[in-house]
Design a protein around this motif. Structure first.
Motif, PDB file in Angstrom:
ATOM      1  N   CYS A   1     -25.521  30.187 -29.986  1.00 56.96           N
ATOM      2  CA  CYS A   1     -26.275  28.983 -30.294  1.00 56.96           C
ATOM      3  C   CYS A   1     -26.284  28.762 -31.805  1.00 56.96           C
ATOM      4  N   PHE A   2     -26.054  27.511 -32.243  1.00 54.81           N
ATOM      5  CA  PHE A   2     -26.083  27.183 -33.672  1.00 54.81           C
ATOM      6  C   PHE A   2     -27.447  27.490 -34.283  1.00 54.81           C
ATOM      7  N   GLY A   3     -28.512  27.321 -33.505  1.00 55.77           N
ATOM      8  CA  GLY A   3     -29.860  27.495 -34.035  1.00 55.77           C
ATOM      9  C   GLY A   3     -30.342  28.929 -34.063  1.00 55.77           C
ATOM     10  N   CYS A   4     -30.218  29.627 -32.938  1.00 57.75           N
ATOM     11  CA  CYS A   4     -30.831  30.959 -32.850  1.00 57.75           C
ATOM     12  C   CYS A   4     -29.834  32.114 -32.792  1.00 57.75           C
ATOM     13  N   GLY A   5     -28.593  31.836 -32.415  1.00 55.23           N
ATOM     14  CA  GLY A   5     -27.593  32.897 -32.360  1.00 55.23           C
ATOM     15  C   GLY A   5     -27.460  33.579 -31.011  1.00 55.23           C
ATOM     16  N   ARG A   6     -28.281  33.173 -30.034  1.00 51.67           N
ATOM     17  CA  ARG A   6     -28.179  33.796 -28.711  1.00 51.67           C
ATOM     18  C   ARG A   6     -27.060  33.151 -27.895  1.00 51.67           C
ATOM     19  N   THR A   7     -26.606  33.881 -26.874  1.00 52.19           N
ATOM     20  CA  THR A   7     -25.638  33.331 -25.929  1.00 52.19           C
ATOM     21  C   THR A   7     -26.387  32.533 -24.861  1.00 52.19           C
ATOM     22  N   ARG A   8     -25.650  31.739 -24.092  1.00 54.34           N
ATOM     23  CA  ARG A   8     -26.266  30.997 -22.981  1.00 54.34           C
ATOM     24  C   ARG A   8     -26.968  31.951 -22.010  1.00 54.34           C
ATOM     25  N   GLU A   9     -26.321  33.062 -21.735  1.00 55.13           N
ATOM     26  CA  GLU A   9     -26.882  34.028 -20.796  1.00 55.13           C
ATOM     27  C   GLU A   9     -28.192  34.607 -21.323  1.00 55.13           C
ATOM     28  N   GLU A  10     -28.215  34.930 -22.608  1.00 57.76           N
ATOM     29  CA  GLU A  10     -29.431  35.486 -23.206  1.00 57.76           C
ATOM     30  C   GLU A  10     -30.558  34.451 -23.210  1.00 57.76           C
TER      31      GLU A  10
ATOM     32  N   ILE B   1     -35.234  27.706 -32.569  1.00 53.76           N
ATOM     33  CA  ILE B   1     -35.688  26.761 -33.586  1.00 53.76           C
ATOM     34  C   ILE B   1     -35.417  25.318 -33.148  1.00 53.76           C
ATOM     35  N   LEU B   2     -35.196  25.137 -31.851  1.00 57.83           N
ATOM     36  CA  LEU B   2     -34.967  23.821 -31.240  1.00 57.83           C
ATOM     37  C   LEU B   2     -33.701  23.136 -31.743  1.00 57.83           C
TER      38      LEU B   2
END
Length: 77
Positions: free
Chosen positions: A21-30, A9-10
């Motif tokens: 991630c605060f926006g999407c919930g993924r990790t850096r690796e993902e 969601i940018l």
């Protein structure tokens, strides 16, 4: 060429406590591997995101302009 579903969601900033991630919930690796992931793997990650976002610290890391102006307005009252 088909579009790849993405939860982005940018709002790209990582919560240092959880690693999500605060926006999407993924990790850096993902995030980095997203385009190369198999569709099934992406779907599995996307299924986990709502629960992950519940654990992310939601407060901004710095005072926003809106918050600062509200504090200044309250101080004048």
């Amino acid at each position: 060429m088909t579009a790849i579903d993405s939860p982005c969601i940018l709002v790209c900033s990582i919560d240092m406590k959880t690693g999500f991630c605060f926006g999407c919930g993924r990790t850096r690796e993902e995030i980095g591997a997203w385009i190369d992931m198999a569709p099934e793997v992406r779907r599995n990650v996307m299924a986990e995101l709502p629960a992950r976002l519940e654990t992310v610290e939601r407060r901004p890391r710095r005072e926003t302009r809106r918050t600062r102006l509200a504090h200044e307005r309250d101080a004048l009252s």
